[in-house]
Write an enzyme that holds these catalytic residues in place. Structure first.
Site, PDB file in Angstrom:
ATOM      1  N   TYR A   1      80.894  21.722  73.156  1.00  9.81           N
ATOM      2  CA  TYR A   1      79.912  23.035  72.229  1.00  9.81           C
ATOM      3  C   TYR A   1      78.473  22.676  72.208  1.00  9.81           C
ATOM      4  O   TYR A   1      77.960  23.709  73.467  1.00  9.81           O
ATOM      5  CB  TYR A   1      80.436  23.425  70.956  1.00  9.81           C
ATOM      6  CG  TYR A   1      79.662  24.414  70.384  1.00  9.81           C
ATOM      7  CD1 TYR A   1      79.500  25.926  70.635  1.00  9.81           C
ATOM      8  CD2 TYR A   1      78.218  23.751  69.461  1.00  9.81           C
ATOM      9  CE1 TYR A   1      78.455  26.547  70.016  1.00  9.81           C
ATOM     10  CE2 TYR A   1      77.227  25.406  68.899  1.00  9.81           C
ATOM     11  CZ  TYR A   1      77.635  26.808  69.024  1.00  9.81           C
ATOM     12  OH  TYR A   1      76.502  27.541  68.815  1.00  9.81           O
TER      13      TYR A   1
ATOM     14  N   SER B   1      71.893  28.007  71.803  1.00  8.07           N
ATOM     15  CA  SER B   1      71.976  27.267  70.289  1.00  8.07           C
ATOM     16  C   SER B   1      71.120  26.203  69.782  1.00  8.07           C
ATOM     17  O   SER B   1      70.536  25.447  71.138  1.00  8.07           O
ATOM     18  CB  SER B   1      73.373  26.724  70.009  1.00  8.07           C
ATOM     19  OG  SER B   1      73.346  25.990  68.716  1.00  8.07           O
TER      20      SER B   1
HETATM   21  N1  LIG Z   1      76.203  31.359  63.554  1.00 11.52           N
HETATM   22  C1  LIG Z   1      75.064  30.575  63.449  1.00 11.52           C
HETATM   23  O1  LIG Z   1      74.931  29.761  62.967  1.00 11.52           O
HETATM   24  C2  LIG Z   1      74.975  29.809  64.798  1.00 11.52           C
HETATM   25  C3  LIG Z   1      73.697  29.042  65.515  1.00 11.52           C
HETATM   26  C4  LIG Z   1      73.733  28.981  66.615  1.00 11.52           C
HETATM   27  C5  LIG Z   1      74.351  29.076  67.690  1.00 11.52           C
HETATM   28  N2  LIG Z   1      74.717  30.490  67.082  1.00 11.52           N
HETATM   29  C6  LIG Z   1      75.850  31.667  68.419  1.00 11.52           C
HETATM   30  O2  LIG Z   1      75.423  32.278  68.500  1.00 11.52           O
HETATM   31  C7  LIG Z   1      76.522  33.441  68.910  1.00 11.52           C
HETATM   32  C8  LIG Z   1      77.582  34.265  67.954  1.00 11.52           C
HETATM   33  O3  LIG Z   1      77.315  33.008  66.554  1.00 11.52           O
HETATM   34  P1  LIG Z   1      77.616  34.251  64.736  1.00 11.52           P
HETATM   35  O4  LIG Z   1      77.473  32.970  64.457  1.00 11.52           O
HETATM   36  O5  LIG Z   1      76.994  35.561  65.269  1.00 11.52           O
HETATM   37  O6  LIG Z   1      78.895  34.413  65.950  1.00 11.52           O
HETATM   38  P2  LIG Z   1      80.882  34.737  64.828  1.00 11.52           P
HETATM   39  O7  LIG Z   1      79.666  35.751  63.819  1.00 11.52           O
HETATM   40  O8  LIG Z   1      81.500  34.519  64.972  1.00 11.52           O
HETATM   41  O9  LIG Z   1      80.915  36.573  65.712  1.00 11.52           O
HETATM   42  C9  LIG Z   1      81.789  35.932  66.736  1.00 11.52           C
HETATM   43  C10 LIG Z   1      81.258  37.340  68.149  1.00 11.52           C
HETATM   44  O10 LIG Z   1      82.189  37.170  69.189  1.00 11.52           O
HETATM   45  C11 LIG Z   1      83.404  37.725  69.664  1.00 11.52           C
HETATM   46  N3  LIG Z   1      84.212  36.906  69.922  1.00 11.52           N
HETATM   47  C12 LIG Z   1      84.283  35.607  69.615  1.00 11.52           C
HETATM   48  N4  LIG Z   1      85.697  35.179  70.500  1.00 11.52           N
HETATM   49  C13 LIG Z   1      85.705  36.038  71.889  1.00 11.52           C
HETATM   50  C14 LIG Z   1      86.359  36.273  73.147  1.00 11.52           C
HETATM   51  N5  LIG Z   1      86.925  35.510  73.430  1.00 11.52           N
HETATM   52  N6  LIG Z   1      86.094  37.181  73.611  1.00 11.52           N
HETATM   53  C15 LIG Z   1      85.687  38.805  73.166  1.00 11.52           C
HETATM   54  N7  LIG Z   1      85.139  38.688  72.074  1.00 11.52           N
HETATM   55  C16 LIG Z   1      85.009  36.795  71.156  1.00 11.52           C
HETATM   56  C17 LIG Z   1      84.106  37.874  68.081  1.00 11.52           C
HETATM   57  O11 LIG Z   1      85.119  38.753  67.872  1.00 11.52           O
HETATM   58  P3  LIG Z   1      86.821  38.848  67.964  1.00 11.52           P
HETATM   59  O12 LIG Z   1      86.441  37.279  67.054  1.00 11.52           O
HETATM   60  O13 LIG Z   1      86.989  39.967  67.522  1.00 11.52           O
HETATM   61  O14 LIG Z   1      86.447  38.433  69.048  1.00 11.52           O
HETATM   62  C18 LIG Z   1      82.861  38.763  67.382  1.00 11.52           C
HETATM   63  O15 LIG Z   1      82.859  39.532  67.498  1.00 11.52           O
HETATM   64  C19 LIG Z   1      77.237  32.318  69.107  1.00 11.52           C
HETATM   65  O16 LIG Z   1      77.155  31.885  70.885  1.00 11.52           O
HETATM   66  C20 LIG Z   1      77.493  31.094  68.710  1.00 11.52           C
HETATM   67  O17 LIG Z   1      77.546  30.082  69.833  1.00 11.52           O
HETATM   68  C21 LIG Z   1      75.572  30.747  66.352  1.00 11.52           C
END
Ligand SMILES: NC(=O)c1ccc[n+]([C@@H]2O[C@H](COP(=O)([O-])OP(=O)(O)OC[C@H]3O[C@@H](n4cnc5c(N)ncnc54)[C@H](OP(=O)(O)O)[C@@H]3O)[C@@H](O)[C@H]2O)c1
Length: 263
Positions: free
Chosen positions: A155, A141
């Protein structure tokens, strides 16, 4: 390049995308499937209708046992991996600054944002090294370098650890044929982010556009004027995993529309 030339970029490749049922993980999963890979994924809840990975393993990968069950299922089905994309992460910490973050919350943030990648890498890298080939991606991130103190300090620190770990790992395994890179997204508008924007708008009595702008302002603004899209991150991930990126190694790719204000 004609579509036919890139459509099979990952033909014959075996991939694991963790957290591939929603958000960026789902976009990366779709992209790798579309380009010919066999793709396994894992999450706590089943994939939504219409998203059909080659293998789905239901697990909580914030625990060692959860990771172990995924490793066993993927190894039984694929025998090993060519591509590993560690996507799982996120934050459930309360707001209130450093004092609101007790040991349990700190450990939870590390368990979700650092340890799954460390454990999956430890399980699958030996096979890649034995074959002298493989590509690993860690989704970090921009908070690793632009930490926000209100609710996501733990985080941010966990993501910084992930980025540093990724760099160190690259030095060890690069000479053995395995490439390791990090992607650092800024604000990416996933379906979950859109739902958050709608909730914020309802609470503030405004509309989604205003709530989205409020979130963008909290990051100091996004020069391109909008959040990124999961598909844009997936395109970058696919490039970094492909043979076209053969000399990109130990790198951290920021995809944030210009949010990070310094070089
Ligand atoms: N969105 C942003 O703006 C942003 C920005 C910077 C970095 N990131 C990073 O990018 C990555 C993806 O983010 P996103 O926003 O696309 O995520 P998201 O839409 O919240 O999806 C998260 C995915 O991970 C799974 N997951 C979460 N906790 C889990 C666990 N304990 N065990 C197994 N699976 C798990 C979820 O499924 P279940 O809930 O069914 O487990 C889902 O498939 C993350 O590492 C996040 O920190 C996101």
């Amino acid at each position: 390049m004609p579509e036919t030339l890139i459509s099979g970029r990952f033909a014959g490749k075996r991939a694991l995308v963790t957290g591939g049922t929603q958000g960026m993980g789902a976009a990366i999963l779709r992209r790798l499937l579309a380009e010919g890979a066999q793709v396994a994924t894992t999450a706590r809840a089943a994939p939504p209708p219409g998203l059909v990975p080659s293998l789905f393993v239901q697990a909580d990968v914030s625990t060692a046992a959860g990771v172990r069950s995924v490793v066993e299922a993927v190894t039984a089905r694929f025998g090993g991996l060519d591509l590993l994309v560690n996507v799982v992460g996120g934050s459930a910490a309360p707001s209130g600054g450093f004092a609101a973050l007790d040991d349990e919350i700190w450990q939870g943030e590390l368990a979700l944002n650092l340890f799954p990648a460390v454990r999956f890498d430890r399980a699958f890298l030996p096979g890649m090294i034995a074959r002298g080939a493989g590509a690993v991606l860690h989704i970090s991130s921009i908070q690793a370098r632009l930490p926000l103190p209100e609710a996501t300090l733990a985080y941010a620190a966990a993501k910084a650890a992930l980025t540093t770990y990724s760099k160190g790992l690259s030095k060890e395994v690069g000479p053995k044929g395995v490439r390791v890179n990090t992607i650092s997204p800024g604000f990416i508008e996933t379906a979950a982010a859109t739902r958050l924007i709608e909730r914020l708008a309802t609470r503030a009595g405004t509309d989604a556009a205003e709530a989205r702008l409020g979130l963008m302002r909290s990051l100091g603004g996004i020069p391109i004027g909008r959040p990124g899209l999961p598909e844009e991150v997936a395109a970058l991930a696919a490039f970094l995993l492909s043979a076209e990126a053969a000399s990109i190694h130990g790198a951290d790719y920021v995809i944030d529309g210009g949010t990070v204000p310094v070089v």
